[in-house]
Design a protein around this motif. Structure first.
Motif, PDB file in Angstrom:
ATOM      1  N   UNK A   1       0.794  -1.224   0.000  1.00  0.00           N
ATOM      2  CA  UNK A   1       0.000   0.000   0.000  1.00  0.00           C
ATOM      3  C   UNK A   1       0.824   1.270   0.000  1.00  0.00           C
ATOM      4  N   UNK A   2       2.166   1.153   0.138  1.00  0.00           N
ATOM      5  CA  UNK A   2       3.014   2.344   0.031  1.00  0.00           C
ATOM      6  C   UNK A   2       3.067   2.828  -1.418  1.00  0.00           C
ATOM      7  N   UNK A   3       3.268   4.116  -1.563  1.00  0.00           N
ATOM      8  CA  UNK A   3       3.243   4.764  -2.871  1.00  0.00           C
ATOM      9  C   UNK A   3       4.648   4.825  -3.465  1.00  0.00           C
ATOM     10  N   UNK A   4       4.747   4.521  -4.765  1.00  0.00           N
ATOM     11  CA  UNK A   4       5.982   4.716  -5.527  1.00  0.00           C
ATOM     12  C   UNK A   4       5.602   5.430  -6.831  1.00  0.00           C
ATOM     13  N   UNK A   5       6.116   6.643  -7.022  1.00  0.00           N
ATOM     14  CA  UNK A   5       5.832   7.421  -8.225  1.00  0.00           C
ATOM     15  C   UNK A   5       7.101   7.544  -9.065  1.00  0.00           C
ATOM     16  N   UNK A   6       6.986   7.244 -10.349  1.00  0.00           N
ATOM     17  CA  UNK A   6       8.117   7.351 -11.270  1.00  0.00           C
ATOM     18  C   UNK A   6       7.957   8.634 -12.090  1.00  0.00           C
ATOM     19  N   UNK A   7       9.008   9.458 -12.103  1.00  0.00           N
ATOM     20  CA  UNK A   7       8.968  10.721 -12.844  1.00  0.00           C
ATOM     21  C   UNK A   7      10.126  10.765 -13.851  1.00  0.00           C
ATOM     22  N   UNK A   8      10.001  11.659 -14.822  1.00  0.00           N
ATOM     23  CA  UNK A   8      11.042  11.915 -15.831  1.00  0.00           C
ATOM     24  C   UNK A   8      11.424  10.666 -16.622  1.00  0.00           C
ATOM     25  N   UNK A   9      10.437   9.825 -16.900  1.00  0.00           N
ATOM     26  CA  UNK A   9      10.668   8.657 -17.742  1.00  0.00           C
ATOM     27  C   UNK A   9      10.144   8.933 -19.143  1.00  0.00           C
ATOM     28  N   UNK A  10      10.638   8.195 -20.105  1.00  0.00           N
ATOM     29  CA  UNK A  10      10.180   8.345 -21.487  1.00  0.00           C
ATOM     30  C   UNK A  10       8.899   7.550 -21.753  1.00  0.00           C
ATOM     31  N   UNK A  11       8.514   6.713 -20.814  1.00  0.00           N
ATOM     32  CA  UNK A  11       7.324   5.887 -20.987  1.00  0.00           C
ATOM     33  C   UNK A  11       6.076   6.658 -20.542  1.00  0.00           C
ATOM     34  N   UNK A  12       4.928   6.255 -21.059  1.00  0.00           N
ATOM     35  CA  UNK A  12       3.665   6.890 -20.685  1.00  0.00           C
ATOM     36  C   UNK A  12       3.266   6.502 -19.261  1.00  0.00           C
ATOM     37  N   UNK A  13       2.222   7.163 -18.777  1.00  0.00           N
ATOM     38  CA  UNK A  13       1.703   6.880 -17.433  1.00  0.00           C
ATOM     39  C   UNK A  13       1.073   5.495 -17.392  1.00  0.00           C
ATOM     40  N   UNK A  14       1.340   4.783 -16.323  1.00  0.00           N
ATOM     41  CA  UNK A  14       0.817   3.435 -16.168  1.00  0.00           C
ATOM     42  C   UNK A  14      -0.715   3.451 -16.191  1.00  0.00           C
ATOM     43  N   UNK A  15      -1.302   2.412 -16.756  1.00  0.00           N
ATOM     44  CA  UNK A  15      -2.757   2.304 -16.805  1.00  0.00           C
ATOM     45  C   UNK A  15      -3.304   2.158 -15.385  1.00  0.00           C
ATOM     46  N   UNK A  16      -4.441   2.782 -15.065  1.00  0.00           N
ATOM     47  CA  UNK A  16      -4.961   2.735 -13.693  1.00  0.00           C
ATOM     48  C   UNK A  16      -5.376   1.345 -13.231  1.00  0.00           C
ATOM     49  N   UNK A  17      -5.597   0.422 -14.166  1.00  0.00           N
ATOM     50  CA  UNK A  17      -5.961  -0.943 -13.763  1.00  0.00           C
ATOM     51  C   UNK A  17      -4.775  -1.903 -13.848  1.00  0.00           C
ATOM     52  N   UNK A  18      -3.580  -1.367 -14.122  1.00  0.00           N
ATOM     53  CA  UNK A  18      -2.363  -2.176 -14.134  1.00  0.00           C
ATOM     54  C   UNK A  18      -1.794  -2.155 -12.720  1.00  0.00           C
ATOM     55  N   UNK A  19      -2.130  -3.149 -11.932  1.00  0.00           N
ATOM     56  CA  UNK A  19      -1.827  -3.112 -10.510  1.00  0.00           C
ATOM     57  C   UNK A  19      -2.831  -2.234  -9.801  1.00  0.00           C
ATOM     58  N   UNK A  20      -2.352  -1.395  -8.889  1.00  0.00           N
ATOM     59  CA  UNK A  20      -3.213  -0.461  -8.159  1.00  0.00           C
ATOM     60  C   UNK A  20      -2.883   0.953  -8.605  1.00  0.00           C
ATOM     61  N   UNK A  21      -3.064   1.193  -9.901  1.00  0.00           N
ATOM     62  CA  UNK A  21      -2.707   2.484 -10.491  1.00  0.00           C
ATOM     63  C   UNK A  21      -3.812   3.515 -10.463  1.00  0.00           C
ATOM     64  N   UNK A  22      -4.822   3.308  -9.625  1.00  0.00           N
ATOM     65  CA  UNK A  22      -5.976   4.191  -9.615  1.00  0.00           C
ATOM     66  C   UNK A  22      -5.697   5.621  -9.209  1.00  0.00           C
ATOM     67  N   UNK A  23      -4.540   5.883  -8.579  1.00  0.00           N
ATOM     68  CA  UNK A  23      -4.211   7.268  -8.214  1.00  0.00           C
ATOM     69  C   UNK A  23      -3.931   8.130  -9.440  1.00  0.00           C
ATOM     70  N   UNK A  24      -3.806   7.502 -10.587  1.00  0.00           N
ATOM     71  CA  UNK A  24      -3.599   8.262 -11.819  1.00  0.00           C
ATOM     72  C   UNK A  24      -4.915   8.725 -12.443  1.00  0.00           C
ATOM     73  N   UNK A  25      -6.033   8.437 -11.789  1.00  0.00           N
ATOM     74  CA  UNK A  25      -7.355   8.929 -12.198  1.00  0.00           C
ATOM     75  C   UNK A  25      -7.751  10.051 -11.260  1.00  0.00           C
ATOM     76  N   UNK A  26      -8.215  11.162 -11.816  1.00  0.00           N
ATOM     77  CA  UNK A  26      -8.637  12.292 -10.970  1.00  0.00           C
ATOM     78  C   UNK A  26      -9.851  11.880 -10.144  1.00  0.00           C
ATOM     79  N   UNK A  27     -10.019  12.536  -9.002  1.00  0.00           N
ATOM     80  CA  UNK A  27     -11.167  12.228  -8.123  1.00  0.00           C
ATOM     81  C   UNK A  27     -12.489  12.524  -8.850  1.00  0.00           C
ATOM     82  N   UNK A  28     -12.483  13.540  -9.701  1.00  0.00           N
ATOM     83  CA  UNK A  28     -13.696  13.885 -10.447  1.00  0.00           C
ATOM     84  C   UNK A  28     -14.099  12.764 -11.395  1.00  0.00           C
ATOM     85  N   UNK A  29     -13.125  12.031 -11.903  1.00  0.00           N
ATOM     86  CA  UNK A  29     -13.403  10.939 -12.845  1.00  0.00           C
ATOM     87  C   UNK A  29     -13.427   9.568 -12.160  1.00  0.00           C
ATOM     88  N   UNK A  30     -13.209   9.546 -10.871  1.00  0.00           N
ATOM     89  CA  UNK A  30     -13.168   8.274 -10.139  1.00  0.00           C
ATOM     90  C   UNK A  30     -14.591   7.756  -9.869  1.00  0.00           C
TER      91      UNK A  30
END
Length: 402
Positions: A373-402
């Motif tokens: 449940x600890x958070x790990x955020x990757x920045x400054x990578x050339x890859x796109x943002x992880x899909x929100x359903x790939x693991x527990x990636x739901x923090x990449x969805x805004x609360x308005x769209x959650x």
């Protein structure tokens, strides 16, 4: 029968079961009526009585009395020519069923579907315009579930998780009545934290708050799915409560450009050298959550579609970040110390370690201080943002769209 003359008017008083059989035809459950004054010249010198008044309210209870195999959603009570005054529904153990009378007083429905395979009794009353009461009863049994869907989540009773924990609930078959299922899974917190669910397809719903959990929050998940028809003819399988706790705060940022990982724990920061995904296999960007921890794991490139590029039978201090195979893990096999200098992995975040794993290595220290449940955020990578359903990636969805 006792007759009493008062002021020239003969009043009649009747007693139930007086033993002479004269009143055995009386309806004890019927409305209360009054006798008329004595009529001069009536045969036998007795009073002539008017026909008893009966309520014009007409009650209808569905299911009918004696019904069996009833759908758990079939119960309803209605009245015409009157208004409901009381509806009491109980199961075989006397437990009441919650429900409410409509604003116009003509209908009643339970707050939720009834339990399958249970006997219920309904007692309903209504009044007409003159205040006369009508009553109706019904006893019936709901149908046993023909099919149930199994429910599985990623938390355990009494465990402690990190501030980024997302509760993932998966079902063994597709859910059609998604709103009903979401309402049947509720979260109770000791500090009022609001939790909402978000569906990923038909078999998975994830729950989280608007922001990371506050440290030390006490949480209980309430499942009430047994009374829910999740799809036509398919019912939920579980009513249970699952308590868990949110621990201290730890939020980690892995910087692909700086080849560093910064761990911020309860306001204090520590930075350690790391190596992330190379140009050919850049690490996913965005926020991920530690899903599981393994002291040692077998990492094989074939399992993630990378052919024969690597096969490491004993990767130490492995913490999974995505379903697709991203980890934070220890690395002992580099012949040259590249940590903090270059990105050389196949997408994972690698920290320095020794063969067999060392508790004092950067990887071992991070492993031992981390929670699922600890958070790990990757920045400054050339890859796109992880899909929100790939693991527990739901923090990449805004609360308005959650």
């Amino acid at each position: 029968m006792v007759a009493l003359a008062v002021g020239g008017v003969l009043l009649m008083s009747a007693a139930c079961g007086d033993g002479d059989g004269r009143d055995k035809g009386a309806d004890a459950a019927g409305p209360v009526t009054s006798a008329t004054p004595a009529t001069p010249g009536a045969p036998g010198g007795t009073a002539a009585t008017a026909a008893p008044k009966t309520s014009t309210a007409v009650l209808d209870v569905e299911p009918k009395d004696g019904a069996r195999g009833v759908a758990p959603t079939a119960l309803q009570v209605s009245v015409s020519h009157g208004k409901l005054t009381a509806v009491d529904v109980t199961d075989k153990d006397g437990k009441p069923v919650q429900g409410s009378i409509t604003a116009d007083g003509t209908g009643w429905k339970p707050a939720a579907a009834l339990a399958p395979g249970v006997a219920y009794t309904v007692n309903a009353q209504a009044k007409d315009a003159e205040g006369l009461i009508a009553a109706a009863t019904s006893a019936f049994t709901t149908a046993l579930p023909g099919k149930q869907v199994s429910t599985d989540d990623n938390i355990a009773d009494g465990h402690t998780y990190g501030v980024g924990m997302i509760v993932k609930v998966e079902f063994s078959s597709g859910i059609v009545n998604k709103d009903a299922v979401a309402k049947a899974i509720t979260f109770e917190t000791d500090n009022g934290t609001e939790v909402k669910g978000h569906w990923f397809g038909d078999n998975r719903i994830d729950f989280r708050p608007a922001d990371y959990w506050k440290p030390n929050t006490k949480v209980t998940v309430h499942y009430r799915l047994k009374n829910v028809e999740v799809a036509p003819g398919v019912w939920g399988d579980v009513d249970k409560d699952e308590p868990f706790t949110i621990g201290r705060s730890q939020v980690t940022t892995a910087d692909a450009a700086a080849h560093q990982m910064t761990i911020r724990r309860d306001g204090k920061s520590t930075t350690v050298p790391a190596t992330l995904g190379d140009d050919k296999h850049p690490s996913w960007g965005g926020t991920m959550v530690i899903m599981s921890k393994e002291k040692v794991t077998h990492m094989n490139s074939q399992t993630v579609g990378l052919g024969d590029e690597y096969d490491i039978p004993d990767a130490p201090h492995a913490m999974r970040l995505t379903t697709s195979g991203t980890y934070v893990h220890g690395n002992y096999w580099y012949k040259v110390d590249l940590f903090g200098k270059a990105n050389t992995s196949h997408g994972c975040v690698s920290l320095k370690d020794v063969e067999g794993g060392s508790d004092t290595s950067p990887a071992g220290s991070f492993f031992n201080s981390s929670l699922i449940g600890d958070v790990v955020t990757v920045v400054n990578t050339k890859e796109k943002t992880v899909s929100p359903d790939n693991g527990l990636g739901g923090w990449n969805v805004s609360w308005a769209n959650w």
